[in-house]
Design an enzyme around this catalytic site. Sequence first.
Site, PDB file in Angstrom:
ATOM      1  N   CYS A 165       0.872  -0.954   0.374  1.00 24.71           N
ATOM      2  CA  CYS A 165      -0.123   0.610   0.182  1.00 24.71           C
ATOM      3  C   CYS A 165       1.010   0.813  -0.216  1.00 24.71           C
ATOM      4  O   CYS A 165       1.609   1.762  -1.085  1.00 24.71           O
ATOM      5  CB  CYS A 165      -0.734   0.151   1.306  1.00 24.71           C
ATOM      6  N   GLU A 173      -1.920  -8.840   3.672  1.00 27.16           N
ATOM      7  CA  GLU A 173      -1.496  -9.085   4.887  1.00 27.16           C
ATOM      8  C   GLU A 173      -2.889  -9.052   6.115  1.00 27.16           C
ATOM      9  O   GLU A 173      -2.474  -9.229   7.544  1.00 27.16           O
ATOM     10  CB  GLU A 173      -0.165  -9.235   5.494  1.00 27.16           C
ATOM     11  N   HIS A 208      -3.686  -5.124   0.046  1.00 25.15           N
ATOM     12  CA  HIS A 208      -3.429  -6.145   1.519  1.00 25.15           C
ATOM     13  C   HIS A 208      -3.455  -7.517   1.373  1.00 25.15           C
ATOM     14  O   HIS A 208      -4.829  -8.393   1.750  1.00 25.15           O
ATOM     15  CB  HIS A 208      -3.938  -5.050   2.917  1.00 25.15           C
TER      16      HIS A 208
END
Length: 228
Positions: free
Chosen positions: A87, A177, A175
């Site tokens: 990001c 994660e 994202h």
Amino acid sequence: MNIHYFQHVPFEGLACMEDWVRRPSNKVTATRFYEDGRMPFVELFDVLIVLGGPMSVHDEKAYPWLEQEKILIQKAIERGKKVIGICLGAQLIAEALGASVYKNTFREIGWLPVSKTPAAKKIELFSDLPDTMDVFHWHGETFDLPKGATHLLSSEACVNQAFSYGDNVLALQFHMEMTSEAIKTITEFCQDELVEGPYIHKEETFYNDDNIVRTNQWMYQLLNKFTQ
């Protein structure tokens, strides 16, 4: 491996990467800019992970450490360190490599698909990933591709979702994660961004356990291959 990570705000951390990063064989250090902006010596790490944050790469007056962070990212890339950005981290890498970062036409928030480019279908790093993936987004800015970079992923609302540069740089606009707890935390702190928009989903759709498990697994696969 010696791993260093840059964390910009307390509510955007390593999330699922925590387990991967903190394996016993790794030595882990961090710069948490909201506490202390001291930078590491480039020679002291093998892998640099640059996390997300709500600020812009252009907010150097509000966050003076951004200038030094970009310089260190550039040095790490030049010296062949493995550098991965997520990001804001991807945007910082893009700018460090000379590309422009600017507001995207649309803000993307929620689970939205990204698709491989023809180049991504040919590289080993992405060989275990499907051609189209639902991933979690939370961004309003985008970047041009740096000169010499390989364009890897796109979405309907944002052309440049990921790129690689050489064999040591990977930039992801989205994202993979995020865990449920991480999504809950970013939603709490960035609630004001959940406005009406064609690519902004409702908060109740964020907590999709199947998507979270799947994207976390993809994140682990990418980390393993990228750092081999």
